[in-house]
Design an enzyme around this catalytic site. Structure first.
Site, PDB file in Angstrom:
ATOM      1  N   HIS A   9     -26.991   5.907  -6.573  1.00  0.00           N
ATOM      2  CA  HIS A   9     -27.054   4.471  -6.268  1.00  0.00           C
ATOM      3  C   HIS A   9     -26.332   4.152  -4.965  1.00  0.00           C
ATOM      4  O   HIS A   9     -25.506   3.231  -4.888  1.00  0.00           O
ATOM      5  CB  HIS A   9     -26.471   3.654  -7.428  1.00  0.00           C
ATOM      6  CG  HIS A   9     -27.334   3.656  -8.649  1.00  0.00           C
ATOM      7  ND1 HIS A   9     -28.536   2.990  -8.706  1.00  0.00           N
ATOM      8  CD2 HIS A   9     -27.173   4.271  -9.854  1.00  0.00           C
ATOM      9  CE1 HIS A   9     -29.079   3.182  -9.898  1.00  0.00           C
ATOM     10  NE2 HIS A   9     -28.287   3.962 -10.601  1.00  0.00           N
TER      11      HIS A   9
ATOM     12  N   SER B 158     -29.100   1.530 -15.091  1.00  0.00           N
ATOM     13  CA  SER B 158     -29.584   2.660 -14.299  1.00  0.00           C
ATOM     14  C   SER B 158     -30.828   3.269 -14.951  1.00  0.00           C
ATOM     15  O   SER B 158     -31.848   2.614 -15.084  1.00  0.00           O
ATOM     16  CB  SER B 158     -28.473   3.704 -14.124  1.00  0.00           C
ATOM     17  OG  SER B 158     -28.840   4.712 -13.209  1.00  0.00           O
TER      18      SER B 158
END
Length: 420
Positions: free
Chosen positions: A194, A89
């Site tokens: 996400h 991430s």
């Protein structure tokens, strides 16, 4: 260089006291960060006097700075650099910095913008799911009633997956999972990261990223979006990094790629050792086909239109082609456009979405609005794209994106035909 891979931590690994003496050791970089952020980064990380470290807007810049400093400290200690890099991430931004894609200041500005935009998204949540395979979880999400607003956010290991989306639907999922013997752990986050809920933030971040020139990586950086090395082209890097915001982190694919490439040792930078534990789980599990490389079978297609889902398209074209058979694709013309056309592809195919968003960026000066948001986040789903300018651009963007998606699947017909 050595056969070692560095991977960098992700949001959730922050803690008060992180960074320690690194802020003093790398005082010049610390002062640069203070100037860009407008606050004392060392004070935030070491003492967190205003209890802001857990807020997305502050968490992301803090982790970027600490992980970048950790990287320099590790290189000085080892006297060598890794042959491959990856970040989970947010950690991907540090990996790209370490690979020379941009300098420290540019990376921090990107992260600060990302954090600011994501912090504006409210509602939704996330949960880590364990003790169940990815395939079994995906089947529950597919057939479970009332779970259509949930997305997979992280493929962390063969038996740990993070799901993101509507809070009420997450509660329903937790009940269903108990019946399958799975474990459900809600995460302390402020939004559904996400996932599709980040698309507006992603679109706005894309505009900011247009101001940045990205250099080719000086070593492989494995992308969260694809589980494959980052491209070398500046525009392609920008697109890959931007789409990461609303797409799942394919950590299993990432680590498997590094293992297949001969990486023999892994070093986790940043606070904690969560990623190291995930890597061990991936090492010990039977190798599976990467999710990012799963493809539909090559079919002989008679017609394609946006009304057809991938499943319907595949079911209508069961016959496997011989090497000599030709595939002719028919693209819809004016009148075939409608809101949400190709929605499943936009949600699930990174290649399709990157291509459509590229068209959206180029057409925005003409439309005065985002084509991606117009088509895939309409205020009135029953309306039509009747204005000529909108319909032309929407049809072109859909057709272009479909071609890119099919070529990525290995389908590149010698003949194309389109309506007027």
């Amino acid at each position: 260089m050595n056969d070692e891979g560095f991977f960098i931590s992700r949001p959730g690994s922050q803690r008060v006291g992180m960074g320690g003496e690194l802020f003093t050791k790398y005082s010049a970089m610390t002062q640069q960060a203070n100037h860009i952020l407008g606050y004392d980064i060392a004070e935030l990380c070491l003492y967190d006097p205003d209890k802001k470290l857990g807020q997305t807007k502050f968490t992301q810049p803090a982790l970027y700075v600490v992980d970048a400093l950790n990287y320099h400290a590790q290189i000085e200690k080892e006297k060598s650099e890794p042959s491959c890099l990856a970040g989970h991430s947010l950690g991907e931004y540090v990996a790209l910095y370490a690979a020379g894609v941009y300098d420290f200041d540019t990376g921090l500005r990107l992260v600060n913008e990302r954090a600011s935009l994501m912090s504006e998204v409210g509602g939704g949540g996330m949960a880590a799911i364990t003790q169940i395979t990815v395939d079994a979880l995906l089947e529950i999400l597919r057939v479970g009633e009332g779970l259509d607003n949930l997305d997979v956010a992280n493929y962390n290991s063969p038996t740990q997956t993070v799901v993101s989306g509507d809070l009420e639907q997450l509660k329903k999922l937790s009940t269903m999972l108990r019946e399958h013997g799975a474990q459900y752990y809600p995460l302390r986050v402020s939004a559904a990261f996400h996932s599709r809920y980040m698309r507006d933030a992603e679109s706005r971040f894309s505009h900011f990223a247009q101001t940045i020139h990205f250099r080719a990586p000086n070593r492989p950086v494995i992308a969260n979006l694809t589980g494959q090395p980052y491209p070398s082209d500046s525009d392609a890097i920008r697109g890959t990094l931007t789409q990461q915001i609303s797409n799942p982190v394919r950590w299993v694919d990432t680590i498997q790629y590094m293992l297949d490439a001969g990486i023999s040792a892994f070093e986790e930078l940043g606070p904690g050792n969560v990623l190291s534990k995930l890597v061990e789980g991936i090492r010990q599990s039977p190798k599976q086909q990467p999710l990012s490389q799963q493809r539909v079978s090559h079919k002989r297609v008679t017609e394609w239109s946006p009304e057809k889902t991938l499943a319907a398209w595949a079911s209508e074209n069961q016959k496997q082609p011989s090497p000599k058979e030709q595939c002719i694709l028919l693209c819809p013309g004016i009148g075939g456009q409608y809101f949400l056309m190709g929605r499943k592809l936009y949600e699930n195919s990174g290649v399709f979405r990157q291509a459509f968003d590229r068209c959206s960026t180029l057409s925005e000066p003409l439309l005065g609005e985002s084509l991606s948001l117009l088509v895939y986040s309409p205020l009135d789903p029953n309306a039509t794209l009747s204005r000529t300018l909108h319909s032309h651009l929407a049809n072109f963007a859909f057709g272009y994106s479909m071609i890119e998606h099919l070529r990525h699947q290995g389908i590149d017909p010698p003949v194309w035909w389109a309506g007027v």
